[in-house]
Enzyme design. Structure first.
Site, mmCIF file in Angstrom:
data_model
loop_
_atom_site.group_PDB
_atom_site.id
_atom_site.type_symbol
_atom_site.label_atom_id
_atom_site.label_comp_id
_atom_site.label_asym_id
_atom_site.label_seq_id
_atom_site.Cartn_x
_atom_site.Cartn_y
_atom_site.Cartn_z
ATOM 1 N N HIS A 60 36.537 -20.949 29.041
ATOM 2 C CA HIS A 60 35.365 -20.921 28.170
ATOM 3 C C HIS A 60 34.107 -21.223 28.980
ATOM 4 C CE1 HIS A 60 35.265 -25.303 28.094
ATOM 5 N NE2 HIS A 60 36.475 -25.363 27.576
ATOM 6 N N HIS A 99 34.165 -24.129 31.630
ATOM 7 C CA HIS A 99 34.859 -23.872 32.900
ATOM 8 C C HIS A 99 34.002 -22.974 33.792
ATOM 9 C CE1 HIS A 99 38.311 -24.239 29.932
ATOM 10 N NE2 HIS A 99 38.392 -25.331 30.669
ATOM 11 N N CYS A 148 47.372 -39.823 26.311
ATOM 12 C CA CYS A 148 46.714 -38.653 25.707
ATOM 13 C C CYS A 148 47.203 -37.412 26.433
ATOM 14 C CB CYS A 148 45.191 -38.754 25.804
ATOM 15 S SG CYS A 148 44.401 -37.190 25.325
ATOM 16 N N CYS A 203 44.360 -35.186 27.937
ATOM 17 C CA CYS A 203 43.883 -35.645 29.244
ATOM 18 C C CYS A 203 45.011 -35.715 30.266
ATOM 19 C CB CYS A 203 43.279 -37.044 29.161
ATOM 20 S SG CYS A 203 41.801 -37.199 28.180
ATOM 21 N N CYS A 205 42.019 -40.766 21.357
ATOM 22 C CA CYS A 205 41.429 -40.556 22.687
ATOM 23 C C CYS A 205 39.947 -40.287 22.479
ATOM 24 C CB CYS A 205 42.083 -39.357 23.367
ATOM 25 S SG CYS A 205 41.101 -38.700 24.726
ATOM 26 N N HIS A 210 39.242 -36.374 23.428
ATOM 27 C CA HIS A 210 39.826 -35.310 22.591
ATOM 28 C C HIS A 210 39.768 -35.600 21.099
ATOM 29 C CE1 HIS A 210 41.397 -34.239 26.573
ATOM 30 N NE2 HIS A 210 41.326 -33.023 26.110
ATOM 31 N N LYS A 237 31.343 -32.207 23.228
ATOM 32 C CA LYS A 237 31.709 -31.500 24.451
ATOM 33 C C LYS A 237 32.363 -30.179 24.060
ATOM 34 C CE LYS A 237 34.851 -31.782 28.384
ATOM 35 N NZ LYS A 237 36.240 -31.428 28.260
ATOM 36 N N LYS A 294 38.210 -26.132 23.963
ATOM 37 C CA LYS A 294 38.892 -24.968 23.413
ATOM 38 C C LYS A 294 38.926 -25.017 21.891
ATOM 39 C CE LYS A 294 40.948 -24.431 27.733
ATOM 40 N NZ LYS A 294 41.631 -25.221 28.741
HETATM 41 N N1 MSP Z 1 43.506 -29.442 35.227
HETATM 42 C C1 MSP Z 1 42.528 -30.465 35.210
HETATM 43 C C2 MSP Z 1 41.770 -30.532 36.533
HETATM 44 C C3 MSP Z 1 42.629 -30.737 37.735
HETATM 45 S S1 MSP Z 1 41.702 -30.763 39.186
HETATM 46 C C4 MSP Z 1 42.717 -31.300 40.371
HETATM 47 C C5 MSP Z 1 41.544 -30.201 34.082
HETATM 48 N N2 MSP Z 1 41.446 -28.946 33.672
HETATM 49 S S2 MSP Z 1 40.496 -28.392 32.505
HETATM 50 O O1 MSP Z 1 40.897 -27.046 32.235
HETATM 51 O O2 MSP Z 1 40.494 -29.302 31.406
HETATM 52 O O3 MSP Z 1 39.085 -28.232 33.138
HETATM 53 C C6 MSP Z 1 38.316 -29.300 33.478
HETATM 54 C C7 MSP Z 1 36.988 -28.881 34.075
HETATM 55 O O4 MSP Z 1 36.391 -27.760 33.393
HETATM 56 C C8 MSP Z 1 35.996 -29.980 33.894
HETATM 57 O O5 MSP Z 1 36.142 -30.996 34.804
HETATM 58 C C9 MSP Z 1 34.710 -29.220 34.072
HETATM 59 O O6 MSP Z 1 34.522 -28.961 35.428
HETATM 60 C C10 MSP Z 1 34.993 -27.946 33.313
HETATM 61 N N3 MSP Z 1 34.650 -28.099 31.895
HETATM 62 C C11 MSP Z 1 35.483 -27.989 30.811
HETATM 63 N N4 MSP Z 1 34.776 -28.165 29.672
HETATM 64 C C12 MSP Z 1 33.484 -28.396 29.988
HETATM 65 C C13 MSP Z 1 32.297 -28.544 29.260
HETATM 66 N N5 MSP Z 1 32.251 -28.526 27.951
HETATM 67 N N6 MSP Z 1 31.153 -28.667 29.963
HETATM 68 C C14 MSP Z 1 31.118 -28.625 31.329
HETATM 69 N N7 MSP Z 1 32.198 -28.501 32.047
HETATM 70 C C15 MSP Z 1 33.415 -28.482 31.416
HETATM 71 O O7 MSP Z 1 40.887 -31.131 33.656
#
Ligand code: MSP
Length: 537
Positions: free
Chosen positions: A28, A31, A137, A140, A162, A165, A313, A316
């Site tokens: 999304h 990411h 969680c 997380c 959490c 979430h 935040k 998904k």
């Molecule tokens: N799989 C773990 C990360 C492992 S790294 C060794 C994870 N994945 S995640 O799919 O949840 O993605 C996390 C990352 O996506 C966040 O740290 C950030 O960089 C980005 N983001 C996800 N949602 C976000 C927002 N709403 N806003 C900004 N960045 C965000 O955690």
């Protein structure tokens, strides 16, 4: 202590990573935000002439992925394969992300090395067997401290949630293996003190230092209640905790334990780009794991803020239906890459709004930048038959523009290349675009054109050369952010023919003057930023 990422020597690559993303769903806007930032940073360094390594990938083990696959009646591997091939890789390609590698944690090049790393720690006495009970969680993939939890309301009344979430935590009781993380607290604090830039921004650094100062608990690094993970090598009833598995991607992807030369030339990362939600993993657990192995520590961990929707935040579950592709099909890929970095100060939270994007697109991209490019090309065509004239009559007004370009280059190079202040760097370039627009408005070339004396024609030539040469600089400076647009501009200035590939233009030299040769063939190329269609319903 071994060299850190900020002290790496010349022959090594400037290594930047994104988090590896969970494949429980499609990517999304949040990411894409981190991944585009990394792409701009690495393109910038490539254009400085540096060797660069840009890594992204996917995190595919753990309960979260396992449960999603189960709910969809497929194996976790089949689920991950599908998401990676149909959603993640295509989006990065669509957004023009120039990553050098894409690591998946289910690849053998990763899992074998993860087992070796953990076995090594076990052999060194860094891992012991113990029991743990606590709130967990799954979103997380983390045990929470009771103090971190919030009280549920409504459907979750009476339960502990959490804070990220907003879902109930689960009470887990397990016998697992533990990494002696608590022993690393003092060493970590010493490291943060000696490397004040290690964690950015400042607020993130303070949060981590406070957290570590309160004392660390040992870290449970195995799970035995499910099996979707890398088996613990000495006890196959356990799988390795998904975060330990995931963090190691930064080492396994660049040859840890497999290709020493590549590893030495790349590791550790200069910059780990992350969201602030995963700060502790990257600035506490990851460095402690490296310390335990005597491996060098990363240069910087830089946390971006959250993209918010409706005050929450973006995640998904609360996407309100906006996909990156919905925005790129309306605004174009380059404007998309530009918008979030331009609108939100990196490190702070920011809200997306369709109205704000439209307004900035029209005023900054289409009116300020796009119009400047098309006006200059049109005038060189009209008054000089498309052959760039010489600037033989430069005076104070031209000197001010030259100085403006040099300043924009220096500021953007420092802010984007060093400080990861993308907004500040982009603004420096767009301030210069404004300056050039102001210069043209003041000089009124369309009036000067009516003066057919040699002096008048020399002035006209000088004004148009000054504007075109300014745009040459802008094309180079914005290439990392908007590569397709810069390429169009580059071609319209006749620069591809006279100066060669845009990618070979050094960003730090972009402020030199007189680079674009007189006689270059300037053509009115495609419109850089077309007028926006009506907002889709
Ligand atoms: N799989 C773990 C990360 C492992 S790294 C060794 C994870 N994945 S995640 O799919 O949840 O993605 C996390 C990352 O996506 C966040 O740290 C950030 O960089 C980005 N983001 C996800 N949602 C976000 C927002 N709403 N806003 C900004 N960045 C965000 O955690």
């Amino acid at each position: 202590m071994a060299a850190t990422g900020s002290e790496k020597q010349g022959a090594t690559a400037y290594y930047v990573s994104t988090p590896i993303y969970y494949v429980n769903d499609a990517p999304h806007l949040g990411h894409a935000y981190t991944t585009v930032a990394g792409d701009v940073l690495t393109r910038w360094h490539r254009q400085r002439g540096e060797k660069v390594w840009y890594l992204t990938g996917t995190d595919e083990h753990g309960q979260k992925i396992m449960r999603t696959a189960e709910a969809n009646n497929v194996t976790p591997q089949a689920w991950a394969d599908k998401l990676v091939e149909e959603a993640w890789k295509p989006l990065w390609e669509h957004l023009n992300i120039a990553n050098d590698d894409f690591i998946r944690t289910t690849e053998k090049r990763h899992t074998d090395r993860v087992q070796e790393f953990v076995q090594d720690l076990y052999d060194k006495g860094e891992i012991y067997k113990g029991g743990y009970e606590g709130p967990y969680c799954v979103g997380c993939e983390e045990y929470k401290l009771p103090g971190d939890l919030i009280d549920g309301e409504g459907e979750f009344a009476g339960q502990k949630l959490c804070p990220i979430h907003k879902k109930p935590v689960e009470l887990l009781k397990e016998e697992n293996y533990f990494f002696k993380l608590s022993a690393y607290g003092p060493k970590l604090l010493e490291f943060y003190a000696a490397n004040p830039d290690f964690i950015q921004p400042e607020s993130a650094r303070n949060e981590v230092v406070n957290f570590v100062e309160q004392g660390l608990q040992d870290l449970s690094i195995s799970r035995s209640t499910f099996d979707w993970g890398v088996p613990v090598p000495w006890d196959d009833k356990h799988v390795i905790y998904v975060w330990v598995d995931a963090l190691l991607n930064y080492a396994t992807a660049v040859g840890y334990g497999a290709n020493q030369e590549k590893f030495d030339g790349t590791f550790p990362a200069n910059v780990h780009l992350i969201g602030k939600d995963i700060l502790r993993f990257h600035s506490v657990i990851w460095p402690a794991m490296l310390m335990a192995q005597g491996l060098p520590l990363p240069g910087k961990v830089v946390a971006n803020g959250w993209l918010m929707v409706g005050g929450e935040k973006m995640s998904k579950s609360n996407l309100t239906g906006i996909k990156p592709q919905d925005l790129t099909s309306h605004f174009g890929v380059d404007a998309y890459r530009w918008y979030f970095l331009r609108a939100i100060s990196y490190g702070s939270d920011g809200s997306f709004s369709w109205e704000d994007f439209s307004a900035r697109y029209t005023s900054e991209l289409a009116n300020d930048y796009g119009n400047l490019a098309s006006r200059v090309a049109a005038m060189v065509g009209k008054y000089f038959g498309g052959a760039l004239p010489q600037d033989t009559a430069a005076g104070n007004a031209e000197q001010a523009v030259r100085d403006g370009l040099a300043k924009a280059v220096a500021t953007a190079d420092r802010k984007i290349g060093e400080e990861l202040d993308f907004q500040g760097g982009i603004l420096a370039v767009f301030d210069f675009v404004k300056q050039v627009n102001g210069y043209i408005t003041e000089q009124e070339p369309w009036k000067v054109a009516k003066d057919t004396t040699p002096e008048g024609q020399a002035r006209l030539a000088t004004i148009l050369y000054t504007a075109a040469e300014s745009l040459r600089g802008v094309a180079v400076l914005l290439n990392a952010v908007m590569p397709e647009t810069s390429q169009k501009l580059w071609e319209s200035l006749g620069a591809e023919e006279s100066l060669g590939a845009l990618a070979d233009q050094r960003v730090q030299d972009a402020g030199a003057w007189g680079v674009l040769p007189a006689g270059a063939t300037v053509t009115k190329g495609a419109v850089l930023f077309p007028r926006l269609e009506e907002k889709p319903a």
